[in-house]
Design an enzyme around this catalytic site. Structure first.
Site, PDB file in Angstrom:
ATOM      1  N   GLU A  34     -19.133  24.631  -8.932  1.00 22.38           N
ATOM      2  CA  GLU A  34     -19.164  26.141  -8.568  1.00 22.38           C
ATOM      3  C   GLU A  34     -17.149  26.581  -9.002  1.00 22.38           C
ATOM      4  OE1 GLU A  34     -22.350  26.671  -5.902  1.00 22.38           O
ATOM      5  OE2 GLU A  34     -20.439  25.857  -4.878  1.00 22.38           O
ATOM      6  N   CYS A  45     -10.288  29.833  -7.975  1.00 23.09           N
ATOM      7  CA  CYS A  45     -10.911  28.237  -7.188  1.00 23.09           C
ATOM      8  C   CYS A  45     -11.014  27.638  -8.082  1.00 23.09           C
ATOM      9  CB  CYS A  45     -11.194  29.154  -5.872  1.00 23.09           C
ATOM     10  SG  CYS A  45     -10.700  27.365  -4.774  1.00 23.09           S
ATOM     11  N   CYS A  73     -17.236  14.820  -4.310  1.00 24.24           N
ATOM     12  CA  CYS A  73     -15.994  14.417  -4.064  1.00 24.24           C
ATOM     13  C   CYS A  73     -15.884  13.172  -3.219  1.00 24.24           C
ATOM     14  CB  CYS A  73     -15.352  15.729  -3.031  1.00 24.24           C
ATOM     15  SG  CYS A  73     -13.349  14.585  -2.441  1.00 24.24           S
ATOM     16  N   CYS A 132     -14.558  14.866   3.332  1.00 18.59           N
ATOM     17  CA  CYS A 132     -14.112  15.074   4.887  1.00 18.59           C
ATOM     18  C   CYS A 132     -15.781  16.048   5.233  1.00 18.59           C
ATOM     19  CB  CYS A 132     -13.295  16.733   4.236  1.00 18.59           C
ATOM     20  SG  CYS A 132     -11.925  16.055   3.469  1.00 18.59           S
ATOM     21  N   CYS A 139     -16.590  19.833   4.945  1.00 14.01           N
ATOM     22  CA  CYS A 139     -16.847  19.651   3.911  1.00 14.01           C
ATOM     23  C   CYS A 139     -18.066  19.941   2.916  1.00 14.01           C
ATOM     24  CB  CYS A 139     -15.500  19.967   2.591  1.00 14.01           C
ATOM     25  SG  CYS A 139     -15.728  20.001   1.052  1.00 14.01           S
ATOM     26  N   CYS A 186     -13.896  29.126   1.943  1.00 20.83           N
ATOM     27  CA  CYS A 186     -12.992  27.442   1.929  1.00 20.83           C
ATOM     28  C   CYS A 186     -14.363  26.972   2.777  1.00 20.83           C
ATOM     29  CB  CYS A 186     -12.424  27.333   2.536  1.00 20.83           C
ATOM     30  SG  CYS A 186     -11.305  25.635   2.802  1.00 20.83           S
TER      31      CYS A 186
HETATM   32  S1  SF4 Z   1     -12.506  19.615   1.378  1.00 15.33           S
HETATM   33 FE1  SF4 Z   1     -14.189  19.004   0.681  1.00 15.33          FE
HETATM   34  S2  SF4 Z   1     -13.724  18.826  -1.720  1.00 15.33           S
HETATM   35 FE2  SF4 Z   1     -11.545  18.871  -0.710  1.00 15.33          FE
HETATM   36  S3  SF4 Z   1     -11.068  16.558   0.022  1.00 15.33           S
HETATM   37 FE3  SF4 Z   1     -12.335  17.268   1.322  1.00 15.33          FE
HETATM   38  S4  SF4 Z   1     -14.285  16.256   1.054  1.00 15.33           S
HETATM   39 FE4  SF4 Z   1     -13.659  16.618  -0.907  1.00 15.33          FE
END
Ligand code: SF4
Length: 346
Positions: free
Chosen positions: A91, A104, A111, A115, A118, A333
């Protein structure tokens, strides 16, 4: 076929040199056609001889990923679902404002860093994007939204940890910044990292690029819970790396701090943040958490956000509260994620 969007102008020139009988300025002409005049084929490049256009078309591909879906928020934010050649999707989000428009950009499918807040992290890691797949997001946006005035800023805050894909990121930055091509200003380009400390130095190769660091907590226990990367590079290590980083004069790090109700949004956390950032040239971006259905995390009240803002500002920190943009289309975000052919996280 060689993917033209993966090549810097110098690399293109070297390829043309090897092919033979191309003047040095042909690489400049091709960049002008592709990145400024948005040519879709070599046949359009009428100031290059017909025989050379045919030779170029036989060697280089100008194919871009496709836009599989597009959603527009009530606030004008547009989320593009980009389908890559292997069918994977990422995206890209376009955020227009009064005097600028920010794109963005994603750097990975999924990933590794996981996190807690996220949606991309919940996908796990699928693969890195190639250089051309990063560049293509900006090219597609410039073609869709109009040129520079409609994509003034580029931020690497989409799906993925940019510094985990550092080689392709840096190659893409070189192409995007080429003044014969997109001429994306490095001062209007920001790379955001969750804190991959050993990779920070790679950004010295592009010293005028903005660097944002996603901090989100003032203590290791909470940061480790929110961001597992903190178990490898705890706060003291990350902050010391920032303190010793040779930032150009008058430049500052952007410290991103997502405010979560009851976890990190109290005045004492603001005071701790001021102490932690002592000696680091930094401005702070406060980001009220966008609720996205993740258990244990909720958005702060407006009063808490305001009090946190004031606690930082009155201690002399430059601080800004990021507006919620695109939340109704899961483009805010922490909300980006793709699963199979559908967009998740709504
Ligand atoms: S916020 Fe999401 S995309 Fe960014 S490093 Fe953490 S897990 Fe990865």
């Amino acid at each position: 076929m060689l993917d033209l969007f993966s090549l810097s102008r110098e690399e293109l020139h070297r390829h043309l040199d090897e092919l033979g009988d191309f003047h040095r300025y042909v690489a400049d002409q091709v960049f002008d056609w592709v990145y400024r005049k948005h040519a879709n084929s070599f046949a359009d490049m009428t100031n290059i001889s017909l025989s050379n256009r045919n030779r170029l078309a036989a060697v280089f591909s100008l194919e871009l990923p496709s836009v599989a879906d597009l959603q527009t928020s009530i606030d004008g934010t547009v989320k593009l679902l980009i389908e890559l050649q292997d069918g994977r999707k990422v995206e890209t989000v376009h955020i227009p404002e009064l005097h600028r428009a920010t794109l963005c950009v994603s750097t990975q499918v999924g990933c590794k860093l996981g996190c807690r807040f996220c949606r991309t992290g919940k996908m796990g890691f699928v693969r890195h994007l190639g250089t051309s797949e990063i560049v293509a997001q900006v090219v597609l946006a410039r073609r869709m939204f109009g040129d520079k005035e409609n994509v003034t800023n580029v931020v690497f805050m989409g799906m993925g940890e940019p510094l985990d894909n550092d080689d392709h990121l840096l190659a893409a930055l070189a192409i995007l910044g080429d003044d014969r091509g997109l001429a994306q200003s490095p001062r209007r380009t920001t790379v955001s990292t969750a804190g991959l400390v050993p990779k920070l130095d790679r950004l010295l190769e592009r010293p005028t690029i903005g660097i944002a660091v996603s901090l989100n907590a003032t203590r290791d226990d909470l940061r480790g819970w929110l961001m597992p990367v903190n178990r490898t590079y705890p706060l003291a290590v990350l902050l010391e790396a920032l303190r010793s980083f040779p930032l150009p004069k008058r430049r500052r790090f952007t410290i991103e701090y997502i405010l979560f109700a009851g976890l990190n949004d109290e005045p004492k956390h603001a005071r701790e943040l001021v102490t932690l950032l002592h000696g680091i040239p930094a401005k702070v971006n406060l980001i009220p958490y966008n609720e996205n259905g993740i258990e244990g995390l909720s958005a702060p009240t407006e009063d808490r956000v305001q009090a946190f803002f004031e606690a930082l500002a009155e201690r002399g920190l430059q601080v800004n509260v990021r507006k919620r943009r695109g939340a109704d289309i899961a483009a805010a975000c922490g909300q980006l994620a793709t699963v199979g052919t559908k967009t998740a996280g709504r």
